[in-house]
Motif scaffolding. Structure first.
Motif, PDB file in Angstrom:
ATOM      1  N   VAL A 137      -1.326  15.957   2.936  1.00 29.30           N
ATOM      2  CA  VAL A 137       0.130  16.713   2.997  1.00 29.30           C
ATOM      3  C   VAL A 137       1.002  15.976   2.514  1.00 29.30           C
ATOM      4  CG1 VAL A 137       1.646  16.655   5.069  1.00 29.30           C
ATOM      5  CG2 VAL A 137      -0.740  17.048   5.681  1.00 29.30           C
ATOM      6  N   SER A 138       0.976  14.630   2.398  1.00 29.59           N
ATOM      7  CA  SER A 138       2.175  13.792   1.847  1.00 29.59           C
ATOM      8  C   SER A 138       2.078  12.460   1.553  1.00 29.59           C
ATOM      9  CB  SER A 138       3.589  13.901   2.712  1.00 29.59           C
ATOM     10  OG  SER A 138       4.538  13.213   2.045  1.00 29.59           O
ATOM     11  N   CYS A 139       2.579  11.535   0.486  1.00 28.44           N
ATOM     12  CA  CYS A 139       2.449  10.162   0.200  1.00 28.44           C
ATOM     13  C   CYS A 139       3.641   9.614  -0.048  1.00 28.44           C
ATOM     14  CB  CYS A 139       1.368  10.194  -0.791  1.00 28.44           C
ATOM     15  SG  CYS A 139       0.826   8.388  -1.237  1.00 28.44           S
ATOM     16  N   VAL A 140       3.843   8.368   0.240  1.00 32.43           N
ATOM     17  CA  VAL A 140       4.826   7.495  -0.259  1.00 32.43           C
ATOM     18  C   VAL A 140       4.397   6.327  -0.820  1.00 32.43           C
ATOM     19  CG1 VAL A 140       5.325   6.668   2.116  1.00 32.43           C
ATOM     20  CG2 VAL A 140       6.867   6.494   0.412  1.00 32.43           C
ATOM     21  N   SER A 141       4.870   6.028  -2.205  1.00 30.11           N
ATOM     22  CA  SER A 141       4.265   4.824  -2.626  1.00 30.11           C
ATOM     23  C   SER A 141       5.022   3.578  -1.834  1.00 30.11           C
ATOM     24  CB  SER A 141       4.793   4.661  -4.105  1.00 30.11           C
ATOM     25  OG  SER A 141       6.046   4.660  -4.269  1.00 30.11           O
ATOM     26  N   GLY A 142       4.488   2.344  -2.341  1.00 28.44           N
ATOM     27  CA  GLY A 142       4.591   1.082  -1.667  1.00 28.44           C
ATOM     28  C   GLY A 142       6.092   0.786  -1.588  1.00 28.44           C
ATOM     29  N   SER A 143       6.523  -0.335  -2.537  1.00 29.39           N
ATOM     30  CA  SER A 143       7.849  -0.664  -2.447  1.00 29.39           C
ATOM     31  C   SER A 143       8.964   0.221  -3.112  1.00 29.39           C
ATOM     32  CB  SER A 143       8.076  -2.167  -3.337  1.00 29.39           C
ATOM     33  OG  SER A 143       7.401  -2.034  -4.623  1.00 29.39           O
ATOM     34  N   GLU A 144       8.272   1.181  -4.155  1.00 29.44           N
ATOM     35  CA  GLU A 144       9.269   1.846  -5.078  1.00 29.44           C
ATOM     36  C   GLU A 144       9.787   3.224  -3.967  1.00 29.44           C
ATOM     37  OE1 GLU A 144       7.519   0.840  -9.331  1.00 29.44           O
ATOM     38  OE2 GLU A 144       7.361   2.828  -8.744  1.00 29.44           O
ATOM     39  N   SER A 145       8.824   3.431  -3.251  1.00 29.94           N
ATOM     40  CA  SER A 145       9.505   4.715  -2.347  1.00 29.94           C
ATOM     41  C   SER A 145       9.397   5.647  -2.943  1.00 29.94           C
ATOM     42  CB  SER A 145      10.395   4.450  -1.166  1.00 29.94           C
ATOM     43  OG  SER A 145      10.269   3.220  -0.676  1.00 29.94           O
ATOM     44  N   ASN A 146       8.470   6.271  -4.071  1.00 32.12           N
ATOM     45  CA  ASN A 146       8.381   7.472  -4.442  1.00 32.12           C
ATOM     46  C   ASN A 146       7.476   8.473  -3.338  1.00 32.12           C
ATOM     47  OD1 ASN A 146       9.315   6.764  -7.170  1.00 32.12           O
ATOM     48  ND2 ASN A 146       7.843   5.959  -7.672  1.00 32.12           N
ATOM     49  N   TYR A 165       0.727  -1.246  -0.048  1.00 27.84           N
ATOM     50  CA  TYR A 165       0.042  -0.020  -0.041  1.00 27.84           C
ATOM     51  C   TYR A 165       0.763   1.351  -0.115  1.00 27.84           C
ATOM     52  CZ  TYR A 165      -3.844  -2.948   1.340  1.00 27.84           C
ATOM     53  OH  TYR A 165      -4.908  -3.770   1.280  1.00 27.84           O
ATOM     54  N   ALA A 166       0.247   2.176  -0.714  1.00 29.74           N
ATOM     55  CA  ALA A 166       1.131   3.479  -0.412  1.00 29.74           C
ATOM     56  C   ALA A 166       0.487   4.030   1.092  1.00 29.74           C
ATOM     57  CB  ALA A 166       0.461   4.759  -1.506  1.00 29.74           C
ATOM     58  N   ILE A 167       1.255   4.983   1.491  1.00 29.38           N
ATOM     59  CA  ILE A 167       0.795   5.519   2.822  1.00 29.38           C
ATOM     60  C   ILE A 167       0.853   7.084   2.546  1.00 29.38           C
ATOM     61  CG2 ILE A 167       1.549   6.112   5.188  1.00 29.38           C
ATOM     62  CD1 ILE A 167       3.546   3.445   5.065  1.00 29.38           C
ATOM     63  N   GLY A 168      -0.386   7.522   3.018  1.00 34.11           N
ATOM     64  CA  GLY A 168      -0.738   8.972   3.135  1.00 34.11           C
ATOM     65  C   GLY A 168      -0.887   9.722   4.262  1.00 34.11           C
ATOM     66  N   TRP A 169      -0.470  10.689   4.423  1.00 35.53           N
ATOM     67  CA  TRP A 169      -0.645  11.657   5.575  1.00 35.53           C
ATOM     68  C   TRP A 169      -1.632  12.792   5.018  1.00 35.53           C
ATOM     69  CZ3 TRP A 169       0.578  10.495  10.596  1.00 35.53           C
ATOM     70  CH2 TRP A 169       1.406   9.415  10.729  1.00 35.53           C
ATOM     71  N   PHE A 170      -2.733  13.034   5.942  1.00 35.44           N
ATOM     72  CA  PHE A 170      -3.432  14.192   5.791  1.00 35.44           C
ATOM     73  C   PHE A 170      -3.451  15.002   7.094  1.00 35.44           C
ATOM     74  CE2 PHE A 170      -5.862  13.297   1.905  1.00 35.44           C
ATOM     75  CZ  PHE A 170      -5.360  12.037   1.565  1.00 35.44           C
ATOM     76  N   ARG A 171      -4.089  16.145   7.362  1.00 37.25           N
ATOM     77  CA  ARG A 171      -4.182  16.870   8.320  1.00 37.25           C
ATOM     78  C   ARG A 171      -5.413  17.554   8.618  1.00 37.25           C
ATOM     79  NH1 ARG A 171       0.707  21.003   8.134  1.00 37.25           N
ATOM     80  NH2 ARG A 171       0.032  22.585   6.509  1.00 37.25           N
ATOM     81  N   GLN A 172      -6.103  17.917   9.584  1.00 39.59           N
ATOM     82  CA  GLN A 172      -7.037  18.607   9.902  1.00 39.59           C
ATOM     83  C   GLN A 172      -7.114  19.413  10.760  1.00 39.59           C
ATOM     84  OE1 GLN A 172     -10.680  16.417   9.940  1.00 39.59           O
ATOM     85  NE2 GLN A 172     -12.022  17.923   9.144  1.00 39.59           N
ATOM     86  N   ALA A 173      -7.262  20.813  10.728  1.00 37.02           N
ATOM     87  CA  ALA A 173      -7.017  21.882  11.760  1.00 37.02           C
ATOM     88  C   ALA A 173      -8.665  22.249  12.043  1.00 37.02           C
ATOM     89  CB  ALA A 173      -6.151  23.060  11.024  1.00 37.02           C
ATOM     90  N   PRO A 174      -8.826  22.764  13.164  1.00 37.77           N
ATOM     91  CA  PRO A 174     -10.162  23.025  13.646  1.00 37.77           C
ATOM     92  C   PRO A 174     -10.884  23.941  12.652  1.00 37.77           C
ATOM     93  CG  PRO A 174      -8.646  23.216  15.326  1.00 37.77           C
ATOM     94  CD  PRO A 174      -7.805  22.894  14.250  1.00 37.77           C
TER      95      PRO A 174
END
Length: 123
Positions: A48-57, A32-41
């Motif tokens: 925010v950001s994402c990294v792909s699976g094994s390729e690590s883009n 799986y790709a891992i994504g980071w999101f954020r939420q302010a009040p």
């Protein structure tokens, strides 16, 4: 049981650093790709950001480019988001998501989500 758990949030001063973790269980995170999101009040959740699976883009929102670094360690089924030079506008709840479709900035493309970790940047 499939689970994503974020940790590492807290209170940091302007200019300080934090490292957030996203630990996966119940599935193989390297698929799986891992994504980071954020939420302010009072705002919508933003990508925010994402990294792909094994390729690590890696990909970053313009607002964090040069200050945030995303990474992953597939051996321990965990993703990371390093924050340096923190700004007050980084204050938010940070969520990680896992996407089998690759990196997307759209929440609907993510299959699993954590419950979030609070980051507060004080001035």
């Amino acid at each position: 049981q499939v689970q994503l758990v974020e940790s590492g949030g807290g209170l940091v001063q302007v200019g300080g650093s934090l490292r957030l973790s996203c630990a996966a269980s119940g599935f193989t995170l390297k698929d799986y790709a891992i994504g980071w999101f954020r939420q302010a009040p009072g705002t919508e959740r933003e990508w925010v950001s994402c990294v792909s699976g094994s390729e690590s883009n890696t990909f970053y929102a313009d607002s964090v480019k040069g200050r945030f670094t995303i990474s992953r360690d597939n051996a321990v089924n965990t993703g990371y988001l390093q924050i340096v030079a923190a700004k007050p506008e980084d204050t938010a709840v940070y969520y990680c998501g896992a996407s089998q479709n690759g990196c997307y900035w759209v929440e609907s493309e993510y299959d699993y989500w954590g419950r979030g970790t609070q980051v507060t940047v004080s001035s």
